[in-house]
Design a protein around this motif. Structure first.
Motif, PDB file in Angstrom:
ATOM      1  N   ALA A  55      42.545 -12.123  32.152  1.00  0.00           N
ATOM      2  CA  ALA A  55      41.503 -12.978  32.731  1.00  0.00           C
ATOM      3  C   ALA A  55      41.136 -14.116  31.784  1.00  0.00           C
ATOM      4  O   ALA A  55      41.037 -15.279  32.204  1.00  0.00           O
ATOM      5  N   LEU A  56      40.952 -13.815  30.503  1.00  0.00           N
ATOM      6  CA  LEU A  56      40.621 -14.868  29.536  1.00  0.00           C
ATOM      7  C   LEU A  56      41.756 -15.878  29.406  1.00  0.00           C
ATOM      8  O   LEU A  56      41.520 -17.079  29.293  1.00  0.00           O
ATOM      9  N   GLY A  57      42.979 -15.394  29.400  1.00  0.00           N
ATOM     10  CA  GLY A  57      44.130 -16.295  29.332  1.00  0.00           C
ATOM     11  C   GLY A  57      44.203 -17.200  30.550  1.00  0.00           C
ATOM     12  O   GLY A  57      44.495 -18.392  30.436  1.00  0.00           O
ATOM     13  N   ALA A  58      43.919 -16.645  31.725  1.00  0.00           N
ATOM     14  CA  ALA A  58      43.922 -17.455  32.949  1.00  0.00           C
ATOM     15  C   ALA A  58      42.796 -18.487  32.924  1.00  0.00           C
ATOM     16  O   ALA A  58      42.975 -19.633  33.364  1.00  0.00           O
ATOM     17  N   MET A  59      41.640 -18.101  32.413  1.00  0.00           N
ATOM     18  CA  MET A  59      40.518 -19.032  32.324  1.00  0.00           C
ATOM     19  C   MET A  59      40.870 -20.186  31.389  1.00  0.00           C
ATOM     20  O   MET A  59      40.683 -21.368  31.734  1.00  0.00           O
ATOM     21  N   ALA A  60      41.403 -19.859  30.214  1.00  0.00           N
ATOM     22  CA  ALA A  60      41.796 -20.892  29.261  1.00  0.00           C
ATOM     23  C   ALA A  60      42.958 -21.716  29.819  1.00  0.00           C
ATOM     24  O   ALA A  60      43.006 -22.945  29.650  1.00  0.00           O
ATOM     25  N   GLY A  61      43.882 -21.054  30.497  1.00  0.00           N
ATOM     26  CA  GLY A  61      45.016 -21.768  31.099  1.00  0.00           C
ATOM     27  C   GLY A  61      44.576 -22.759  32.153  1.00  0.00           C
ATOM     28  O   GLY A  61      45.120 -23.866  32.255  1.00  0.00           O
ATOM     29  N   THR A  62      43.584 -22.394  32.935  1.00  0.00           N
ATOM     30  CA  THR A  62      43.047 -23.314  33.939  1.00  0.00           C
ATOM     31  C   THR A  62      42.482 -24.555  33.266  1.00  0.00           C
ATOM     32  O   THR A  62      42.731 -25.684  33.710  1.00  0.00           O
ATOM     33  N   LEU A  63      41.744 -24.369  32.175  1.00  0.00           N
ATOM     34  CA  LEU A  63      41.190 -25.519  31.458  1.00  0.00           C
ATOM     35  C   LEU A  63      42.277 -26.348  30.790  1.00  0.00           C
ATOM     36  O   LEU A  63      42.162 -27.574  30.706  1.00  0.00           O
ATOM     37  N   ALA A  64      43.357 -25.711  30.342  1.00  0.00           N
ATOM     38  CA  ALA A  64      44.479 -26.452  29.774  1.00  0.00           C
ATOM     39  C   ALA A  64      45.123 -27.348  30.829  1.00  0.00           C
ATOM     40  O   ALA A  64      45.551 -28.465  30.537  1.00  0.00           O
ATOM     41  N   LEU A  65      45.174 -26.863  32.057  1.00  0.00           N
ATOM     42  CA  LEU A  65      45.790 -27.642  33.138  1.00  0.00           C
ATOM     43  C   LEU A  65      44.865 -28.716  33.707  1.00  0.00           C
ATOM     44  O   LEU A  65      45.324 -29.802  34.053  1.00  0.00           O
ATOM     45  N   THR A  66      43.584 -28.426  33.815  1.00  0.00           N
ATOM     46  CA  THR A  66      42.656 -29.358  34.466  1.00  0.00           C
ATOM     47  C   THR A  66      41.976 -30.309  33.500  1.00  0.00           C
ATOM     48  O   THR A  66      41.538 -31.382  33.892  1.00  0.00           O
ATOM     49  N   GLY A  67      41.838 -29.900  32.254  1.00  0.00           N
ATOM     50  CA  GLY A  67      40.994 -30.630  31.322  1.00  0.00           C
ATOM     51  C   GLY A  67      39.550 -30.233  31.535  1.00  0.00           C
ATOM     52  O   GLY A  67      39.231 -29.394  32.377  1.00  0.00           O
ATOM     53  N   ALA A  68      38.675 -30.846  30.761  1.00  0.00           N
ATOM     54  CA  ALA A  68      37.268 -30.448  30.745  1.00  0.00           C
ATOM     55  C   ALA A  68      36.467 -30.990  31.911  1.00  0.00           C
ATOM     56  O   ALA A  68      35.401 -30.485  32.217  1.00  0.00           O
ATOM     57  N   GLY A  69      36.949 -32.021  32.571  1.00  0.00           N
ATOM     58  CA  GLY A  69      36.204 -32.613  33.680  1.00  0.00           C
ATOM     59  C   GLY A  69      35.330 -33.772  33.231  1.00  0.00           C
ATOM     60  O   GLY A  69      35.252 -34.103  32.050  1.00  0.00           O
ATOM     61  N   LYS A  70      34.651 -34.369  34.194  1.00  0.00           N
ATOM     62  CA  LYS A  70      33.899 -35.590  33.890  1.00  0.00           C
ATOM     63  C   LYS A  70      32.589 -35.334  33.162  1.00  0.00           C
ATOM     64  O   LYS A  70      32.049 -36.233  32.540  1.00  0.00           O
ATOM     65  N   PHE A  71      32.073 -34.119  33.192  1.00  0.00           N
ATOM     66  CA  PHE A  71      30.843 -33.788  32.478  1.00  0.00           C
ATOM     67  C   PHE A  71      31.201 -33.142  31.143  1.00  0.00           C
ATOM     68  O   PHE A  71      30.977 -31.944  30.930  1.00  0.00           O
ATOM     69  N   SER A  72      31.813 -33.905  30.257  1.00  0.00           N
ATOM     70  CA  SER A  72      32.301 -33.367  28.989  1.00  0.00           C
ATOM     71  C   SER A  72      32.327 -34.457  27.927  1.00  0.00           C
ATOM     72  O   SER A  72      32.306 -35.654  28.248  1.00  0.00           O
ATOM     73  N   LEU A  73      32.411 -34.033  26.684  1.00  0.00           N
ATOM     74  CA  LEU A  73      32.596 -35.003  25.607  1.00  0.00           C
ATOM     75  C   LEU A  73      33.971 -35.644  25.697  1.00  0.00           C
ATOM     76  O   LEU A  73      34.129 -36.805  25.334  1.00  0.00           O
ATOM     77  N   ASP A  74      34.959 -34.886  26.159  1.00  0.00           N
ATOM     78  CA  ASP A  74      36.289 -35.474  26.342  1.00  0.00           C
ATOM     79  C   ASP A  74      36.220 -36.703  27.241  1.00  0.00           C
ATOM     80  O   ASP A  74      36.791 -37.747  26.920  1.00  0.00           O
ATOM     81  N   ALA A  75      35.529 -36.592  28.360  1.00  0.00           N
ATOM     82  CA  ALA A  75      35.413 -37.721  29.292  1.00  0.00           C
ATOM     83  C   ALA A  75      34.682 -38.883  28.637  1.00  0.00           C
ATOM     84  O   ALA A  75      35.074 -40.045  28.798  1.00  0.00           O
TER      85      ALA A  75
END
Length: 147
Positions: A113-133
Motif C-alpha cells: 500500500a505504501l509503495g502504491a501511494m508513493a508510486g502514484t505520487l511519482a507518476l502524478t507529481g505533487a499537484g498544483k497545491f504544492s511547493l513544486d508547483a
C-alpha cells in the motif's frame, strides 16, 4: 466547463490528501528509526541481510523522515517518491514477502500500500497545491522531472 474545473480541483485536493497521509506515515517510520537509534537501525538492517547496512540504515531513516516532510510540502515529490517506492520494494522482498500477504503476520500488505501511494505520487507529481508547483511553474522541463 465548470464541472471540469470542479473535478480538477477535487483531484488536486485528493493529491494533497495523498501527500499528507503518505508523508506522515513515512515521517513516523523515519522518526522511529532515529528515535530507536541509528546503531539499532543499522543492526536491524544487518540482521535482515541488507547490503552495506552502515550506509543504507541511516540513508533510509533520513529518506523516510525528510522525504515524508518533503511530500507533505510537495517539494521534489517525484524523485523522493521514486526513492520511497524503491525503499518499499526492498522492504517487501527482504522482509515481508516470505511472511505472506497480511500485515498482521508480517506480510507485505502494508508495504504494498505504501509503495502504491508513493508510486502514484511519482507518476502524478505533487499537484498544483504544492511547493513544486510554486517553485517549478516557470520551467516546464524541471517541472516534468521534479514536480
Amino acid at each position: 466547463m465548470a464541472k471540469a474545473a470542479n473535478n480538477n480541483n477535487a483531484a488536486q485536493i485528493g493529491l494533497v490528501l495523498l501527500r499528507v497521509v503518505t508523508g506522515l506515515i513515512f515521517i513516523m517510520h523515519g522518526w522511529q528509526k532515529f528515535n530507536e537509534g541509528i546503531p539499532n537501525t543499522v543492526e536491524g538492517f544487518r540482521s535482515m541481510g541488507v547490503f552495506a547496512p552502515e550506509l543504507i540504515g541511516p540513508f533510509i531513516a533520513g529518506l523516510e523522515l525528510f522525504g515524508g516532510i518533503a511530500l507533505i510540502l510537495g517539494l521534489l515529490s517525484r524523485p523522493i517518491s521514486v526513492l520511497l517506492v524503491a525503499n518499499m520494494i526492498g522492504a517487501a522482498f527482504l522482509v515481508h514477502v516470505p511472511q505472506g500477504f497480511f500485515a498482521a503476520t508480517g506480510g507485505y500488505e502494508y508495504v504494498l500500500a505504501l509503495g502504491a501511494m508513493a508510486g502514484t505520487l511519482a507518476l502524478t507529481g505533487a499537484g498544483k497545491f504544492s511547493l513544486d508547483a510554486a517553485v517549478f511553474s516557470r520551467n516546464k522541463r524541471l517541472r516534468a522531472v521534479l514536480a
